[in-house]
Design an enzyme around this catalytic site. Structure first.
Site, short mmCIF file in Angstrom:
data_model
loop_
_atom_site.label_atom_id
_atom_site.label_comp_id
_atom_site.label_asym_id
_atom_site.label_seq_id
_atom_site.Cartn_x
_atom_site.Cartn_y
_atom_site.Cartn_z
N VAL A 93 17.01 8.60 -1.34
CA VAL A 93 17.81 7.51 -1.90
C VAL A 93 18.56 8.01 -3.13
CG1 VAL A 93 17.64 5.31 -3.16
CG2 VAL A 93 16.40 5.60 -1.00
N ALA A 110 -11.50 10.06 21.92
CA ALA A 110 -12.62 9.16 21.59
C ALA A 110 -13.24 8.60 22.87
CB ALA A 110 -12.11 8.01 20.72
N ASP A 125 0.16 1.49 8.59
CA ASP A 125 -0.27 0.63 9.71
C ASP A 125 0.68 0.67 10.91
OD1 ASP A 125 -2.38 -0.05 8.15
OD2 ASP A 125 -1.84 -2.14 7.86
N ARG A 139 1.04 -4.99 -5.09
CA ARG A 139 1.37 -6.20 -4.32
C ARG A 139 1.62 -7.29 -5.36
NH1 ARG A 139 -2.74 -3.52 -1.15
NH2 ARG A 139 -1.82 -2.94 0.84
N CYS A 140 2.80 -7.89 -5.31
CA CYS A 140 3.22 -8.79 -6.39
C CYS A 140 3.03 -10.25 -5.97
CB CYS A 140 4.68 -8.50 -6.74
SG CYS A 140 5.34 -9.54 -8.03
N THR A 176 4.48 2.11 5.64
CA THR A 176 3.09 1.65 5.71
C THR A 176 2.36 2.49 6.75
OG1 THR A 176 1.62 -0.10 6.54
CG2 THR A 176 3.91 -0.26 7.20
N ASP A 193 2.98 -1.31 11.70
CA ASP A 193 3.00 -2.64 12.32
C ASP A 193 4.34 -3.36 12.16
OD1 ASP A 193 2.66 -2.87 9.60
OD2 ASP A 193 1.13 -4.43 9.70
N MET A 245 -8.19 2.80 9.10
CA MET A 245 -7.50 1.66 8.50
C MET A 245 -6.62 0.91 9.50
SD MET A 245 -6.33 2.46 4.65
CE MET A 245 -7.40 1.91 3.32
N GLN A 280 -6.96 8.29 4.15
CA GLN A 280 -5.87 8.29 5.14
C GLN A 280 -4.50 8.05 4.51
OE1 GLN A 280 -7.63 5.80 8.76
NE2 GLN A 280 -8.54 5.32 6.78
N GLY A 333 0.84 -1.21 0.00
CA GLY A 333 0.00 0.00 0.00
C GLY A 333 0.87 1.25 0.00
N ARG A 354 -5.11 -3.15 8.69
CA ARG A 354 -5.56 -4.48 8.27
C ARG A 354 -5.65 -5.44 9.46
NH1 ARG A 354 -4.23 -6.32 3.24
NH2 ARG A 354 -2.41 -4.97 3.24
N ASP A 373 5.67 -5.51 5.77
CA ASP A 373 6.28 -6.83 6.02
C ASP A 373 6.23 -7.75 4.81
OD1 ASP A 373 3.59 -7.12 6.33
OD2 ASP A 373 3.66 -7.89 8.38
O1 F6P Z 1 -1.37 -1.80 4.76
C1 F6P Z 1 -1.91 -0.55 4.60
C2 F6P Z 1 -3.41 -0.63 4.38
O2 F6P Z 1 -3.89 0.67 4.15
C3 F6P Z 1 -4.19 -1.33 5.48
O3 F6P Z 1 -4.45 -0.49 6.58
C4 F6P Z 1 -5.43 -1.75 4.75
O4 F6P Z 1 -6.06 -2.84 5.35
C5 F6P Z 1 -4.90 -2.11 3.39
O5 F6P Z 1 -3.69 -1.40 3.23
C6 F6P Z 1 -5.84 -1.78 2.28
O6 F6P Z 1 -5.24 -2.13 1.08
P1 F6P Z 1 -5.78 -1.77 -0.37
O7 F6P Z 1 -4.82 -0.83 -0.97
O8 F6P Z 1 -5.76 -3.06 -1.11
O9 F6P Z 1 -7.15 -1.20 -0.25
#
Ligand code: F6P
Length: 321
Positions: free
Chosen positions: A23, A186, A127, A72-73, A125, A129, A169, A253, A11, A171, A103
């Site tokens: 770079v 919140a 996320d 994503r490959c 990313t 994560d 978002m 986002q 993503g 995942r 990852d």
């Molecule tokens: O990994 C980043 C992310 O935005 C996640 O938060 C989300 O679940 C996923 O990618 C969504 O991916 P796509 O680009 O396939 O909608």
């Protein structure tokens, strides 16, 4: 090291362009040529590359998305294609590779490294994560975008005395949801890392606050919690009598100009990654720990599991008012 490649994969995340710029400019300053590889690992398999000079990365530090495009490959799940990718890199004269992504991207980088192509991962990313780094490129921008949206939704929730449910978002990770919940104030947050009972926790909290005179609620739901927020709104209405409105923030986002923090992080990481390659080091992931840029073995980085700070969840609950 005469020529390196750079690609973005997975993503997109705001700040990826700042990393590409760093770079390219760092490499050129060291007399190393840079090939930009299009659409992640697909571009390596198809030899779809572009030579990047200093001018080609002008005016991109402030832009979201990725000038190299991303994908994503799936072909990279097949080890035969990894061998092909290493061969194509050789044909292109690429002696070292920098991959910017999450990852999944690093899993590919690890395999390329094991076949002899020096590869460095930069965490990009929204996320956040990746355990070895405090911040991944894009996370801070995504937090700020979600926060601004929630601040706006709050105005309506307060004025109309309603619940507002916002899906952010993530995942399989609640880092974005948790940080945004703390920053937005919140009333409730639902995370993949923590089981929550909708009826006995969320609805009960709403009723309790109602009795205390609070007539609006801001409920942040992480995508990874795995609930349909429209169904959640219906359940809240049924159990508490309170109207709830829903907003799925989605890809908003991931777009727009990166924040100061993402630009600086991306710039430092991109610069560091090139220096690793120039030292003939591969199979590393660049990380930011307490503001310092360091590197990890990819395998070690991938084996580490990041979890949320449960104390932040406690704070959220304690001060939800
Ligand atoms: O990994 C980043 C992310 O935005 C996640 O938060 C989300 O679940 C996923 O990618 C969504 O991916 P796509 O680009 O396939 O909608």
């Amino acid at each position: 090291m005469k020529r390196i490649g750079v690609l973005t994969s997975g993503g997109d995340a705001p700040g990826m362009n700042a990393a590409i710029r760093a770079v390219v400019r760092t490499a050129l300053s060291m007399g190393i040529e840079v090939l930009g590889i299009k659409r992640g690992y697909n571009g390596l398999l198809e030899k779809d590359v572009i030579k990047l000079d200093s001018h080609s990365v002008s005016c991109i530090i402030q832009t979201g998305g990725t000038i190299l495009r991303t994908a994503r490959c799936k072909r990279f799940y097949d080890d035969k294609n990894i061998e092909i990718a290493v061969k194509k890199a050789e044909e292109l004269g690429i002696q070292g590779l920098i991959v910017i992504g999450g990852d999944g991207t690093f899993a590919g980088a690890k395999k390329l490294s094991s076949l002899g192509l020096l590869t460095i991962g930069i965490p990009g990313t929204i996320d956040n994560d990746i355990e070895c780094t405090d911040y991944t490129i894009g996370f801070d921008t995504a937090c700020n975008i979600a926060l601004e949206a929630i601040d706006r939704l709050r105005d309506t929730a307060v004025s109309h005395e309603k619940c507002t449910i916002i899906e952010v978002m993530g995942r399989a990770a609640g880092f974005l949801a948790l940080d945004v919940s703390l920053a937005a104030g919140a009333t409730d947050v639902l995370l993949p890392e923590h089981k929550s009972d909708i009826e006995n926790e969320v609805c009960k909290n709403i009723l309790q606050r109602k009795m205390q005179g609070k007539r609006h609620n801001i409920i942040v739901v992480s995508e990874g919690f795995g609930i349909n927020i429209h169904e959640l709104a219906a359940m809240i209405k049924e159990k508490t009598g309170m109207e709830a409105r829903t907003t799925v923030l989605g890809h908003i986002q991931r777009g727009g100009p990166p924040t100061v923090m993402d630009r600086i992080n991306a710039t430092r990481m991109g610069n560091y990654a090139v220096k690793l390659l120039a030292d003939n080091r591969g199979n590393r992931v660049v990380a930011n720990q307490r503001g310092k840029i360091i590197d990890y073995d990819i395998e070690e980085a991938l084996s580490m599991k990041k979890t949320i700070d449960f104390n932040d969840l406690v704070i959220c609950k304690e001060i939800s008012g």
